[in-house]
Design an enzyme around this catalytic site. Structure first.
Site, PDB file in Angstrom:
ATOM      1  CE  LYS A   1      -3.801  -2.423   2.152  1.00  0.00           C
ATOM      2  NZ  LYS A   1      -4.590  -1.837   3.764  1.00  0.00           N
TER       3      LYS A   1
ATOM      4  N   GLY B   1      -1.063   1.546   6.710  1.00  0.00           N
ATOM      5  CA  GLY B   1      -0.741  -0.163   7.563  1.00  0.00           C
ATOM      6  C   GLY B   1      -2.524  -1.140   6.309  1.00  0.00           C
ATOM      7  CG  ASP B   2      -3.312  -5.056   5.619  1.00  0.00           C
ATOM      8  OD1 ASP B   2      -4.504  -4.585   4.540  1.00  0.00           O
ATOM      9  OD2 ASP B   2      -3.768  -6.068   5.961  1.00  0.00           O
ATOM     10  CB  THR B   3      -5.518  -4.194  10.563  1.00  0.00           C
ATOM     11  OG1 THR B   3      -4.967  -2.849  11.041  1.00  0.00           O
ATOM     12  CG2 THR B   3      -6.128  -5.042  12.005  1.00  0.00           C
TER      13      THR B   3
END
Length: 205
Positions: free
Chosen positions: A67, A83-85
């Site tokens: 990203k 960010g990524d969760t």
């Protein structure tokens, strides 16, 4: 004591503009708690499908970096924060729920057991230097009745959420134990984010 609910002040023009590679209002709200208002917000569109044999931790780290790189192609002079969760049960990566059946399957799986939430962040400078961090949080849900799942599904806050729930909403009432970063489960681990921004020279209180 500082008022954490006050609006974030605009950033100093010194240094590259800070670009948040996410259209998530949750991440904007969390950044505001650090007193940070990004100069630009860019939504990214990447393929978030897991790779073969990819585990939840690696999946979160890879997507955050991808990203950041996708946003950097649109804002090459920016300091890109992405960010990524990911919600994981063992080696299994739970999807972002886009329909009721998926949300129901996720909640049924999480009912009465522990799961892990991996929240990765990537900070990419205009010089191409990539800084990365990962927050790992263990969450335990109470055993959910069919009626509780039905009511949660009807409320709709599961839509687009990893694992089919939003801990900042009514699903927090399902959580009877948490070890780690609450903000990481919401979508942006503030301790790790603050540390990366400071390391990149961003002025923070």
């Amino acid at each position: 004591m500082a008022n954490l609910s006050s609006p974030a002040a605009p950033r100093s023009p010194i240094g590259p503009p800070l670009v948040l590679a996410s259209a998530s209002p949750r991440r904007l709200e969390l950044l505001a708690r650090l007193g940070i208002k990004p100069d630009r917000v860019l939504a990214t569109d990447i393929d978030e499908s897991p790779l073969s044999r990819e585990i939840p931790r690696a999946h979160a780290v890879r997507l955050a970096a991808e990203k950041a790189r996708a946003a950097a192609a649109l804002a090459p002079d920016g300091l890109i924060l992405a960010g990524d969760t990911v919600v994981g049960v063992g080696r299994r990566i739970l999807p972002k729920a886009e329909d009721e059946a998926t949300a129901r399957a996720c909640l049924s799986l999480l009912s009465g057991r522990r799961h892990r939430v991996f929240s990765a962040i990537a900070l990419l400078g205009p010089d191409g230097h990539l800084r990365e961090a990962l927050s790992e949080t263990i969450v335990r849900f109470k055993r959910l009745s069919d009626a509780e799942i039905d009511a949660y599904i009807a409320g709709g806050e599961w839509h687009g959420k990893a694992g089919g729930y939003a801990i900042q909403g009514s699903a927090e009432g399902f959580c009877d134990w948490l070890s780690g970063s609450h903000s990481g489960v919401v979508g942006l681990p503030l301790f790790e984010t603050r540390r990366l921004l400071r390391a990149a020279g961003v002025a923070l209180a």
